[in-house]
Design a protein around this motif. Structure first.
Motif, PDB file in Angstrom:
ATOM      1  N   THR A   1       0.787  -1.132  -0.111  1.00 12.79           N
ATOM      2  CA  THR A   1       0.133   0.100   0.117  1.00 12.79           C
ATOM      3  C   THR A   1       0.634   1.142  -0.068  1.00 12.79           C
ATOM      4  O   THR A   1       2.170   1.225   0.055  1.00 12.79           O
ATOM      5  CB  THR A   1      -0.887   0.078   1.240  1.00 12.79           C
ATOM      6  N   GLU A   2       0.307   2.356  -0.246  1.00 13.55           N
ATOM      7  CA  GLU A   2       0.977   3.666   0.033  1.00 13.55           C
ATOM      8  C   GLU A   2       1.729   3.786   1.195  1.00 13.55           C
ATOM      9  O   GLU A   2       2.770   4.074   1.387  1.00 13.55           O
ATOM     10  CB  GLU A   2       0.008   4.780  -0.290  1.00 13.55           C
ATOM     11  N   GLU A   3       0.994   3.442   2.407  1.00 14.87           N
ATOM     12  CA  GLU A   3       1.655   3.679   3.631  1.00 14.87           C
ATOM     13  C   GLU A   3       2.791   2.580   3.756  1.00 14.87           C
ATOM     14  O   GLU A   3       4.037   2.748   4.202  1.00 14.87           O
ATOM     15  CB  GLU A   3       0.465   2.992   4.572  1.00 14.87           C
ATOM     16  N   PHE A   4       2.614   1.423   3.049  1.00 13.90           N
ATOM     17  CA  PHE A   4       3.792   0.357   3.101  1.00 13.90           C
ATOM     18  C   PHE A   4       5.218   0.929   2.409  1.00 13.90           C
ATOM     19  O   PHE A   4       6.366   0.851   2.965  1.00 13.90           O
ATOM     20  CB  PHE A   4       3.267  -0.744   2.516  1.00 13.90           C
ATOM     21  N   ASN A   5       4.582   1.386   1.262  1.00 16.12           N
ATOM     22  CA  ASN A   5       5.723   2.084   0.306  1.00 16.12           C
ATOM     23  C   ASN A   5       6.217   3.302   1.089  1.00 16.12           C
ATOM     24  O   ASN A   5       7.665   3.210   0.957  1.00 16.12           O
ATOM     25  CB  ASN A   5       5.336   2.574  -0.896  1.00 16.12           C
ATOM     26  N   ARG A   6       5.810   4.177   1.726  1.00 13.19           N
ATOM     27  CA  ARG A   6       6.101   5.298   2.597  1.00 13.19           C
ATOM     28  C   ARG A   6       7.286   4.684   3.542  1.00 13.19           C
ATOM     29  O   ARG A   6       8.393   5.432   3.545  1.00 13.19           O
ATOM     30  CB  ARG A   6       5.040   5.954   3.025  1.00 13.19           C
ATOM     31  N   ARG A   7       6.929   3.839   4.268  1.00 15.21           N
ATOM     32  CA  ARG A   7       7.395   3.420   5.521  1.00 15.21           C
ATOM     33  C   ARG A   7       8.573   2.571   4.880  1.00 15.21           C
ATOM     34  O   ARG A   7       9.800   2.550   5.819  1.00 15.21           O
ATOM     35  CB  ARG A   7       6.569   2.372   6.297  1.00 15.21           C
ATOM     36  N   GLU A   8       8.512   1.950   3.773  1.00 10.68           N
ATOM     37  CA  GLU A   8       9.846   1.023   3.241  1.00 10.68           C
ATOM     38  C   GLU A   8      10.920   1.982   2.758  1.00 10.68           C
ATOM     39  O   GLU A   8      12.227   1.779   2.966  1.00 10.68           O
ATOM     40  CB  GLU A   8       9.312   0.290   2.009  1.00 10.68           C
ATOM     41  N   ARG A   9      10.448   3.105   2.456  1.00 10.39           N
ATOM     42  CA  ARG A   9      11.710   4.430   1.868  1.00 10.39           C
ATOM     43  C   ARG A   9      12.255   4.969   3.151  1.00 10.39           C
ATOM     44  O   ARG A   9      13.290   5.499   2.903  1.00 10.39           O
ATOM     45  CB  ARG A   9      10.853   5.330   1.212  1.00 10.39           C
ATOM     46  N   ASP A  10      11.975   4.500   4.395  1.00  5.71           N
ATOM     47  CA  ASP A  10      12.380   4.651   5.785  1.00  5.71           C
ATOM     48  C   ASP A  10      13.673   3.983   5.952  1.00  5.71           C
ATOM     49  O   ASP A  10      14.711   4.226   6.611  1.00  5.71           O
ATOM     50  CB  ASP A  10      11.616   4.895   6.969  1.00  5.71           C
ATOM     51  N   PHE A  11      13.736   2.902   4.973  1.00  7.97           N
ATOM     52  CA  PHE A  11      14.999   2.051   5.407  1.00  7.97           C
ATOM     53  C   PHE A  11      16.221   2.889   4.711  1.00  7.97           C
ATOM     54  O   PHE A  11      16.262   3.049   3.684  1.00  7.97           O
ATOM     55  CB  PHE A  11      14.637   0.636   4.671  1.00  7.97           C
ATOM     56  N   PRO A  12      17.404   3.025   5.720  1.00 14.00           N
ATOM     57  CA  PRO A  12      18.545   3.537   5.431  1.00 14.00           C
ATOM     58  C   PRO A  12      19.158   3.327   4.030  1.00 14.00           C
ATOM     59  O   PRO A  12      19.190   4.243   3.223  1.00 14.00           O
ATOM     60  CB  PRO A  12      19.815   3.470   6.393  1.00 14.00           C
ATOM     61  N   SER A  13      19.304   2.157   3.686  1.00 10.02           N
ATOM     62  CA  SER A  13      19.804   1.849   2.277  1.00 10.02           C
ATOM     63  C   SER A  13      18.906   1.518   1.211  1.00 10.02           C
ATOM     64  O   SER A  13      18.908   0.745   0.453  1.00 10.02           O
ATOM     65  CB  SER A  13      20.938   0.598   2.170  1.00 10.02           C
ATOM     66  N   TYR A  14      17.502   2.063   1.520  1.00  9.44           N
ATOM     67  CA  TYR A  14      16.403   1.895   0.395  1.00  9.44           C
ATOM     68  C   TYR A  14      16.675   2.148  -1.013  1.00  9.44           C
ATOM     69  O   TYR A  14      16.727   0.760  -1.895  1.00  9.44           O
ATOM     70  CB  TYR A  14      15.191   2.457   0.780  1.00  9.44           C
ATOM     71  N   CYS A  15      17.339   3.170  -1.326  1.00 10.65           N
ATOM     72  CA  CYS A  15      17.559   3.408  -2.718  1.00 10.65           C
ATOM     73  C   CYS A  15      18.644   2.417  -3.355  1.00 10.65           C
ATOM     74  O   CYS A  15      18.631   2.079  -4.612  1.00 10.65           O
ATOM     75  CB  CYS A  15      17.867   4.896  -2.955  1.00 10.65           C
ATOM     76  N   ARG A  16      19.655   2.396  -2.533  1.00 13.25           N
ATOM     77  CA  ARG A  16      20.667   1.515  -2.997  1.00 13.25           C
ATOM     78  C   ARG A  16      20.474  -0.075  -3.104  1.00 13.25           C
ATOM     79  O   ARG A  16      20.614  -0.645  -4.063  1.00 13.25           O
ATOM     80  CB  ARG A  16      21.677   1.563  -1.613  1.00 13.25           C
ATOM     81  N   ALA A  17      19.522  -0.467  -2.210  1.00 12.17           N
ATOM     82  CA  ALA A  17      18.762  -2.037  -2.298  1.00 12.17           C
ATOM     83  C   ALA A  17      17.983  -1.909  -3.771  1.00 12.17           C
ATOM     84  O   ALA A  17      18.195  -3.065  -4.169  1.00 12.17           O
ATOM     85  CB  ALA A  17      18.129  -2.229  -0.993  1.00 12.17           C
ATOM     86  N   ARG A  18      17.314  -1.062  -3.834  1.00 12.27           N
ATOM     87  CA  ARG A  18      16.257  -0.987  -4.931  1.00 12.27           C
ATOM     88  C   ARG A  18      17.064  -1.072  -6.345  1.00 12.27           C
ATOM     89  O   ARG A  18      16.701  -1.800  -7.024  1.00 12.27           O
ATOM     90  CB  ARG A  18      15.223  -0.049  -4.905  1.00 12.27           C
ATOM     91  N   ARG A  19      18.328  -0.359  -6.114  1.00 16.09           N
ATOM     92  CA  ARG A  19      19.107  -0.283  -7.477  1.00 16.09           C
ATOM     93  C   ARG A  19      19.769  -1.730  -7.499  1.00 16.09           C
ATOM     94  O   ARG A  19      19.928  -2.166  -8.696  1.00 16.09           O
ATOM     95  CB  ARG A  19      19.962   0.887  -7.263  1.00 16.09           C
TER      96      ARG A  19
END
Ligand SMILES: [Zn+2]
Length: 98
Positions: A69-87
């Motif tokens: 959900t939007e809430e899920f995605n928002r909180r997932e982005r709080d993970f410190p290496s989120y962008c790095r992990a997705r990349r």
């Protein structure tokens, strides 16, 4: 825990981890148990699955359940290496799909 190795796995998508609703057991795909997989990526997979146990699902039109959900995605982005992990996921997905 590590999940079991499966004989038949889908070729078009890859499941990094799962969480069982009843006892919150998280299983990580054993294909991630390889030296080229960074520890911080495993932490991201764990974080993602743990988040499923605290962010409720939503029912969308047609009665389908939506877990990311939007809430899920928002909180997932709080993970410190989120962008790095997705990349990393994007760049390495092909290695898991064969
Ligand atoms: Zn998920």
């Amino acid at each position: 825990m590590w999940g079991r190795r499966r004989k038949h796995r889908p070729k078009e998508y890859f499941i990094f981890g799962t969480i069982q609703e009843e006892d919150r057991v998280i299983r990580i795909n054993p294909s991630l148990d390889q030296p080229f997989v960074p520890l911080w990526f495993l932490r991201y997979v764990l974080y993602h699955e743990m988040l499923h146990s605290v962010v409720p699902d939503e029912t969308v039109s047609g009665g389908r359940r939506r877990v990311h959900t939007e809430e899920f995605n928002r909180r997932e982005r709080d993970f410190p290496s989120y962008c790095r992990a997705r990349r990393w996921e994007e760049e390495n997905l092909a290695r898991f799909l064969r």
